[in-house]
Each structure stands twice: as structure tokens, then as C-alpha cells.
Design a protein around this motif. Structure first.
Motif: not given
Length: 198
Positions: A45-56
Motif C-alpha cells: 500500500w502507498d496510503l491508508m485512509v480510515s474512518s476515525p471510529f476505533a473499530r477501523c
């Protein structure tokens, strides 16, 4: 022309799986963490984008650090808030108001849970997040999110009506591939939904 390969990863099983959890934020179970790790194992991967909720977020943070990949948190990738159904099991709702639950499964845009996030608002923010993802310069992007946003992105990419998103199967811990082609003017064309493997 340049390509974007985007993996959409739903969080794994949580300690409250089986309930409507949108604005609530149950922790991942050990099994859920293992599901997510297995899903992305072996990919670069070059980048990760995540929801801010803890489970993500907690998994994305650990995965980005172990792989030395930048992480961006984006609240637009959060799950839909389910209002009065938040934290409840569908079976509990069914026993008390089967009609309301049936109508929601059939068309969540017209029949949302009481006091839930408006569907139009949910649609707008998820589509905005998706446009931001595919406009990035990185070529291999992992998006860590929830069942609702991933279903909605897939519905839009696949040419389905957004309100039919619940027809799309997105199990906990599953990874869904989308390939995009970005032209010289910046126009983004989705060329392939790659299913479960790159």
C-alpha cells in the motif's frame, strides 16, 4: 493516464457484531482483528485512509505503522448513524415493528430508522470522501471503513441506485477491490470492480 487501485476493507467482527452500530463504537474482537490482518496480508500500500471510529482506526493505525505507510483519518467514511435503532439487534426490532425493519431493508433512503442520519446526508459525505480518495496521487490505497459506506461506494461505482446498497454483500473483514483510471485532465473513470482479489 495513471491508475488507482483502491481496496475497501470493512472492519472485522466487533464485540457487538449483529447490532446496528453506526455512531456507537464497539471495539474489535480478537477474531475481527485477525480477519482484517488476513484480508490485507501480502499486499503493498502507498496510503491508508480510515474512518476515525476505533473499530477501523485502531487497526489502520497499527497496519500503517508496521508497513511504514501514511495514514489519513476521514470522518466522512464513518458509518451511518442509526438513531433509535443504535445498538439494537435486528431480531429485537423485528419482534416489535417488523414492518419498519422490512421497509428499511427494502429502501433505507425512504424508510430510515427514527432519528437516524438522513440518507441524503450519508450519501453526500461518502461520495465526497470517495472523490477525495481517487483524486490522491498514491496508486495503491487502502480504505478502512464500515459496511454502509463500502456498500454505497460499490453501488455508485457499479451503476446501482444508491438506495439499493443493502443488496450488496459486504461481510465483516472483507476486502473489495476497485480500479480507477485517472486521465490527463484529472477525470476519474472506474474501469473495473475487481471483486475479492487484485
Amino acid at each position: 493516464m495513471s491508475d488507482r487501485r483502491v481496496g475497501l476493507l470493512r472492519h472485522g467482527i466487533t464485540r457487538r457484531s449483529g447490532c446496528f452500530c453506526g455512531s456507537s463504537d464497539p471495539e474489535l474482537s480478537a477474531a475481527g482483528w485477525a480477519q482484517m490482518e488476513e484480508a490485507i496480508s501480502g499486499y503493498r500500500w502507498d496510503l491508508m485512509v480510515s474512518s476515525p471510529f476505533a473499530r477501523c482506526r485502531e487497526f489502520a493505525t497499527a497496519a500503517s505503522r508496521s508497513r511504514h505507510v501514511p495514514l489519513v483519518l476521514d470522518a466522512r467514511l464513518s458509518e451511518m448513524a442509526f438513531g433509535d435503532w443504535e445498538g439494537l439487534e435486528p431480531s429485537w426490532i423485528w419482534e416489535r415493528d417488523s414492518g419498519a425493519l422490512s421497509r428499511f431493508w427494502e429502501d433505507p433512503s425512504r424508510h430510515p430508522p427514527p432519528r437516524a442520519e438522513p440518507f441524503a446526508q450519508f450519501l453526500d459525505r461518502v461520495q465526497s470522501a470517495w472523490r477525495s480518495v481517487v483524486s490522491r496521487s498514491e496508486q495503491r490505497i487502502l480504505v478502512v471503513s464500515h459496511g454502509g459506506p463500502i456498500r454505497l461506494i460499490r453501488a455508485c461505482v457499479e451503476g446501482r441506485r444508491p438506495e439499493r446498497l443493502l443488496e450488496i454483500d459486504v461481510p465483516c473483514g472483507s476486502l473489495h477491490w476497485i480500479e480507477c483510471c485517472v486521465g490527463p485532465t484529472g477525470r476519474v473513470n472506474v474501469t473495473t470492480d475487481r471483486g475479492d482479489s487484485p
